[in-house]
Design an enzyme around this catalytic site. Structure first.
Site, PDB file in Angstrom:
ATOM      1  N   ASP B 258       0.811  -1.276   0.062  1.00 28.88           N
ATOM      2  CA  ASP B 258       0.093  -0.024   0.029  1.00 28.88           C
ATOM      3  C   ASP B 258       0.916   1.171  -0.157  1.00 28.88           C
ATOM      4  OD1 ASP B 258      -2.820   1.138   2.205  1.00 28.88           O
ATOM      5  OD2 ASP B 258      -2.314   1.059  -0.055  1.00 28.88           O
ATOM      6  N   ASP B 356      -9.500  -1.156   3.812  1.00 30.00           N
ATOM      7  CA  ASP B 356      -8.990  -0.775   5.076  1.00 30.00           C
ATOM      8  C   ASP B 356      -9.936  -1.423   6.218  1.00 30.00           C
ATOM      9  OD1 ASP B 356      -8.354   2.438   3.797  1.00 30.00           O
ATOM     10  OD2 ASP B 356      -6.819   0.939   4.061  1.00 30.00           O
TER      11      ASP B 356
END
Lengths: 258, 437
Positions: B258, B356
């Site tokens: 990420d 997330d």
């Protein structure tokens, strides 16, 4: 019975703290954030003290019960000292953050006052401390099981719940007194907070003689409550006005237009 | 069980993408201009721009309004938006932990694995296990990278219909099949007798309302609830089907991915963001949880309508995310409403990618699943929330697209391992003697 014990002990241990949270903190997002940050700081202090304790246990004689108990007592004292150190660290961090914000905003008032921060951070410490002390016990209380089957104390759950309640409230009062002491540079007050924390923790060494640990703890709780009340600006006069609903400031502030 | 490829991408896409979206400055300054006459209004109505599809709250203003008041309100709004994210993340984690603790299905290891983690973990040999988990991670991350690149290519060549269709298929699977599985296991756990007609009706209603809410229009709260539920479902699937050690290594690796994908100049997500910005389209609100409506003047303001319309189209079309998460995207598009009366009052709220949510819940769920210790779960929970808070703070400072996974997952992993190995024996000994610290 087990479910009843579970709910009873949960509400005893966390009831006041959760009500405080719901009525005074939940509405203001800034306070919630500082509460969680306070909880985080407590967690880090616990981590460090567990690390030290773990290392000492690894290098010690695992078979000697007295030595293990001694190490545990050392762990408790160290943990208390580290918690207070982290409380001070949190105070410094908040002070710096507030100063930074003030400098940036060129305003006189901070969005959240130091006293509110003291209360919120104390409660954060209390929540985390209480949760770590009692949550596993609560989940065990759901059963199945028999309390004290090997001759251990029968009142394990309820005494744990009351002790946790005392600790949570104490953390909150300690927070208020501590921050006030730091603001006014009254180091004796700071020392008093640390010493009272040590006393409360060391009193638990006499468990399971609960009268020896719970009663003095609650006495210290009432003393700290009065002290924190005075630190927060309260006085007998205020109390009287509030209780007889004659406090003009409070009434004005909460006046709701019809 | 072989889950479809689509799920894979979605997550990673989601988590990576959302963070990478950069704030749209024009709209923000517009908000700001409109906000000037409203300064005395209740703070609630003050517009706070969080950028288009950013998981980030408020930006610091450098505009005409007096700095002090602005700063204070900025701080309060920042705090408000942090809380607006805390609540759904907490809810998702609570759902996952509650399920893990009560329904044993999700903690039983059935021997089945996802195709993305083909190497079996042998509990006997530590070295072999470690090696296999590393290999699993490499496979999984390469699949994710590959899918992301396909996504970027598809988006670049404007294959919107393809992406859209893929998204709908994934959300169908999630809303119907996974929720059916979940319900089945809950019934088994609580020994509830259920007949098929009732079950079919329940699942049908749940699924159809979900599809409508997410891909079209629906009440905001319902939509948010559906997004939380599907994130929880995905997290549960991951918790069940990822092997023990692989799960931890994958969590670590995906936060690194990420970080790289969002911050490196040649990262796929960054390219995606830039392409979308060139076309002046919103980037995949795909699978993004949004905490507030966007109310915009459709007619009155001249500059708005086009932008708004385009955004609407863009959102509807540019759902390049395959997999389950597509729902969010489309949800985003459906959620833009136009209010013609008032001035430009935008309460954009803040957005966070469902990826997330999923990975946070995976971490906390795994902490709850291994061992019966609640302290570890609590510690991971607090660590993740603090990580999220720090990420949002950084975002407010840098005003750049930032990934939301790395800080939280790092804190979560550190606290998981240290609480499990260090704090747990300490607290257990203390509880045994009833010592309090």
């Amino acid at each position: 019975m087990t479910v009843a014990v579970f709910f009873g002990c949960t509400f005893i241990a966390f009831g006041p703290a959760i009500s405080l949270f719901l009525f005074t903190i939940a509405r203001d997002p800034l306070r919630v954030i500082f509460l969680i940050a306070g909880a985080f700081f407590w967690l880090v202090s616990l981590l460090l003290s567990s690390l030290v304790w773990f290392i000492t246990v690894q290098v010690s004689n695992k078979n000697s019960a007295t030595q293990q108990r001694g190490l545990l007592i050392f762990g408790v004292v160290l943990s208390v000292l580290l918690q207070e150190t982290f409380r001070y660290g949190y105070y410094r961090l908040l002070k710096k953050a507030n100063e930074g914000l003030l400098a940036l905003s060129q305003e006189d008032t901070m969005p959240i006052s130091m006293r509110q921060l003291a209360y919120v951070s104390g409660l954060g410490f209390g929540f985390m401390s209480g949760a770590f002390s009692v949550v596993n016990i609560l989940s065990d209380s759901l059963g199945p099981g028999t309390v004290g089957i090997h001759g251990d104390p029968q009142h394990y759950f309820i005494s744990s719940a009351f002790m946790t309640l005392a600790i949570i409230l104490l953390h909150m009062f300690w927070g208020v007194v501590f921050f006030e002491a730091c603001e006014r540079q009254r180091w004796w007050a700071l020392g008093a907070v640390v010493i009272s924390h040590l006393i409360v923790s060391c009193l638990t060494f006499v468990n399971p003689h609960y009268q020896g640990s719970l009663i003095p703890t609650y006495i210290i709780l009432s003393i700290m409550a009065a002290w924190a009340y005075l630190c927060a600006g309260g006085s007998l006069r205020n109390l009287k006005l509030c209780l007889t609903c004659k406090d003009k400031d409070f009434l004005l502030a909460n006046h709701r237009p019809r | 069980m072989n889950t479809s490829d689509s799920e894979e991408d979605s997550y990673n896409e989601r988590s990576a993408l959302v963070q990478s979206e950069s704030p749209t400055i024009p709209s923000y300054s517009q908000d700001h201009d409109m906000s000037l006459p409203q300064e005395t209004d209740a703070k609630r109505r003050r517009p706070v721009s969080s950028g288009l599809d950013e998981p980030v709250p408020v930006e610091r203003e450098r505009a005409a309004t007096p700095d002090g008041e602005e700063e204070e309100l900025t701080l309060k709004y920042g705090a408000k938006h942090v809380i607006m994210l805390f609540i759904p993340v907490t809810l998702c984690m609570v759902v996952v932990v509650a399920t893990i603790k009560s329904v044993s299905f999700y903690t039983e290891k059935s021997g089945q694995r996802l195709i993305y983690t083909p190497f079996e973990e042998d509990p006997n040999s530590v070295g072999q296990r470690l090696l296999n988990s590393l290999l699993n991670t490499i496979v999984m991350i390469s699949v994710i990278v590959f899918m992301t690149i396909i996504l970027v290519v598809l988006y670049k060549y404007r294959c919107y219909k393809f992406i859209h269709g893929w998204l709908i298929l994934s959300s169908l699977m999630l809303l119907f099949w996974f929720s059916f599985m979940y319900l089945e296991e809950v019934f088994k756990t609580y020994n509830i007798a259920m007949d098929y007609p009732t079950l079919v009706m329940i699942i049908w209603n749940f699924g159809v309302v979900g599809m409508i809410c997410i891909h079209w229009k629906g009440p905001l709260r319902l939509q948010q609830a559906y997004l939380i539920v599907i994130s929880a479902l995905m997290a549960l699937i991951f918790i069940k089907y990822l092997p023990e050690w692989s799960a931890w290594v994958i969590l670590g690796a995906i936060s690194i991915y990420d970080l790289i994908a969002v911050l490196c100049p040649k990262g796929p997500l960054r390219m995606l963001v830039e392409t979308a910005q060139e076309r002046n389209e919103p980037i995949f609100p795909a699978l993004i949880y949004s905490s507030a409506m966007v109310w915009m003047v459709g007619m009155a303001d001249t500059s708005n309508p086009d932008r708004a319309d385009e955004r609407q189209r863009g959102e509807g079309g540019a759902r390049a995310q395959e997999g389950v998460e597509s729902e969010d995207d489309v949800a985003q598009g459906g959620r833009r409403r136009y209010s013609a009366e008032e001035d430009l009052e935008e309460d954009r709220g803040v957005k966070l990618g469902l990826g997330d949510f999923i990975f946070y819940s995976v971490l906390v769920g795994k902490a709850a699943a291994t061992g019966g210790d609640w302290n570890t779960t609590l510690a991971c929970f607090v660590a993740i929330l603090i990580g999220l808070c720090l990420t949002l703070l950084l975002l407010a400072i840098f005003k750049k697209a930032l990934p939301a996974l790395p800080i939280s997952i790092t804190f979560g992993l550190v606290f998981y391992f240290s609480t499990d190995n260090l704090v747990r024996p300490f607290m257990d000994s203390l509880a045994a003697h009833q010592y309090y610290i």
